[in-house]
Design an enzyme around this catalytic site. Sequence first.
Site, PDB file in Angstrom:
ATOM      1  CE1 TYR A 127      43.767  35.853  41.058  1.00 59.17           C
ATOM      2  CE2 TYR A 127      45.025  35.243  43.168  1.00 59.17           C
ATOM      3  CZ  TYR A 127      44.930  36.386  42.317  1.00 59.17           C
ATOM      4  OH  TYR A 127      44.964  37.376  41.352  1.00 59.17           O
ATOM      5  CG  ASN A 184      49.361  40.311  36.164  1.00 62.06           C
ATOM      6  OD1 ASN A 184      48.863  40.645  37.539  1.00 62.06           O
ATOM      7  ND2 ASN A 184      48.633  38.664  35.097  1.00 62.06           N
ATOM      8  CB  THR A 193      46.405  37.490  31.920  1.00 58.60           C
ATOM      9  OG1 THR A 193      44.966  36.975  31.667  1.00 58.60           O
ATOM     10  CG2 THR A 193      46.911  36.736  32.660  1.00 58.60           C
ATOM     11  CE  LYS A 239      47.219  40.368  39.940  1.00 52.60           C
ATOM     12  NZ  LYS A 239      47.198  39.266  38.570  1.00 52.60           N
ATOM     13  CG  HIS A 251      42.665  40.708  40.490  1.00 54.67           C
ATOM     14  ND1 HIS A 251      41.861  39.601  39.822  1.00 54.67           N
ATOM     15  CD2 HIS A 251      40.940  41.062  40.893  1.00 54.67           C
ATOM     16  CE1 HIS A 251      40.628  39.354  40.192  1.00 54.67           C
ATOM     17  NE2 HIS A 251      39.811  40.180  40.347  1.00 54.67           N
ATOM     18  CD  GLU A 294      36.267  38.970  41.423  1.00 56.48           C
ATOM     19  OE1 GLU A 294      37.285  39.910  40.848  1.00 56.48           O
ATOM     20  OE2 GLU A 294      36.880  38.199  40.941  1.00 56.48           O
TER      21      GLU A 294
HETATM   22  P1  DAT Z   1      43.659  37.462  35.154  1.00 56.00           P
HETATM   23  O1  DAT Z   1      44.292  38.240  35.920  1.00 56.00           O
HETATM   24  O2  DAT Z   1      43.990  38.374  33.890  1.00 56.00           O
HETATM   25  O3  DAT Z   1      42.113  37.971  35.210  1.00 56.00           O
HETATM   26  P2  DAT Z   1      43.535  34.457  35.789  1.00 56.00           P
HETATM   27  O4  DAT Z   1      42.786  34.570  36.466  1.00 56.00           O
HETATM   28  O5  DAT Z   1      43.430  33.693  34.677  1.00 56.00           O
HETATM   29  O6  DAT Z   1      43.602  36.209  34.904  1.00 56.00           O
HETATM   30  O7  DAT Z   1      44.257  34.506  36.670  1.00 56.00           O
HETATM   31  C1  DAT Z   1      45.050  34.972  37.586  1.00 56.00           C
HETATM   32  C2  DAT Z   1      46.073  35.190  38.131  1.00 56.00           C
HETATM   33  O8  DAT Z   1      47.127  34.284  38.554  1.00 56.00           O
HETATM   34  C3  DAT Z   1      47.315  36.016  36.846  1.00 56.00           C
HETATM   35  O9  DAT Z   1      46.478  37.467  36.850  1.00 56.00           O
HETATM   36  C4  DAT Z   1      48.443  35.967  37.526  1.00 56.00           C
HETATM   37  C5  DAT Z   1      48.304  34.788  37.471  1.00 56.00           C
HETATM   38  N1  DAT Z   1      48.038  33.186  36.359  1.00 56.00           N
HETATM   39  C6  DAT Z   1      47.203  32.847  35.559  1.00 56.00           C
HETATM   40  N2  DAT Z   1      48.219  32.386  33.921  1.00 56.00           N
HETATM   41  C7  DAT Z   1      48.884  32.353  35.053  1.00 56.00           C
HETATM   42  C8  DAT Z   1      50.497  30.677  34.074  1.00 56.00           C
HETATM   43  N3  DAT Z   1      50.427  30.080  33.454  1.00 56.00           N
HETATM   44  N4  DAT Z   1      51.689  31.516  35.254  1.00 56.00           N
HETATM   45  C9  DAT Z   1      51.348  31.813  36.006  1.00 56.00           C
HETATM   46  N5  DAT Z   1      50.968  32.850  36.994  1.00 56.00           N
HETATM   47  C10 DAT Z   1      49.915  32.666  35.747  1.00 56.00           C
HETATM   48 MG    MG Z   2      41.130  36.467  36.312  1.00 59.22          MG
END
Ligand code: DAT
Ligand code: MG
Length: 161
Positions: free
Chosen positions: A56, A119, A98, A16, A122, A133
Site C-alpha cells: 500500500y 471491501n 473500491t 481480506k 484486493h 504483487e
Molecule cells: P483498490 O483496493 O480498489 O485497488 P486502492 O488501491 O485505492 O483501492 O486502496 C487500497 C485499499 O485501501 C482499499 O481497498 C481500501 C483502502 N482505502 C482506499 N481508500 C480509502 C479511504 N478513502 N478510506 C479508507 N480506506 C481506503
Molecule cells: Mg489498489
Amino acid sequence: MSEDKGIFERTLVLIKPDAIQRGLIGQITGRFEMKGLKLVGLKMMSLDEAVLREHYAHLIDKPFFASLANFMQSSPVVAMCWEGLEVVDAVRRITGITKAREAEAGSIRGDYAMSVSCNVIHASDSVENAEKEVKRFFNPDEIHSYDKSEYVYVYAEDERG
Ligand code: DAT
Ligand code: MG
C-alpha cells in the site's frame, strides 16, 4: 499468440480479514472459478508491517493508512494467484470499485460489501502491478503450471494460442 487476441496473464487476489470473518472464502473463490479462471497459487498468510507498507505504498501518506494496516493484520488473509486471458482486467471488473456500497451489482464488492475499507478483496490494478504483487506474495515454487481440461470450453481455439 498475437497481441490483438490478448495474452495470458497472472494476477493477485487477497481475500481480506472482513471476508475471512464473514465466512466468504468459498463464495469469493467460487466467483473466479465460475468465470473460468485457473487457480495457480493459494495460501493463507499473516501480513507484517513491511509487506503492507510495500503493498500500500501509494497510500502511505493517507490519514487512514494506520487503520488500513491494522485491519489487514486483524486476521490472516488468503492470497490467490489466478491465470487467464487478460485476467488482470477481468478480475478488476469482477471485483468492482473500491467504495463497495457503490460497486456494481454482480461484482464481488457490489454483492458482498458496504464499506470503503472493508471491501472483501484486493485485486491487482494493472499488468505491471500484478507481476510485482504475485512476486510479493508468492515464491516461484508456490505458483503451479498445469493443464486445465475445461480450457477447451472456456476459450476458443485461436484464443488458446
Ligand atoms: P483498490 O483496493 O480498489 O485497488 P486502492 O488501491 O485505492 O483501492 O486502496 C487500497 C485499499 O485501501 C482499499 O481497498 C481500501 C483502502 N482505502 C482506499 N481508500 C480509502 C479511504 N478513502 N478510506 C479508507 N480506506 C481506503
Ligand atoms: Mg489498489
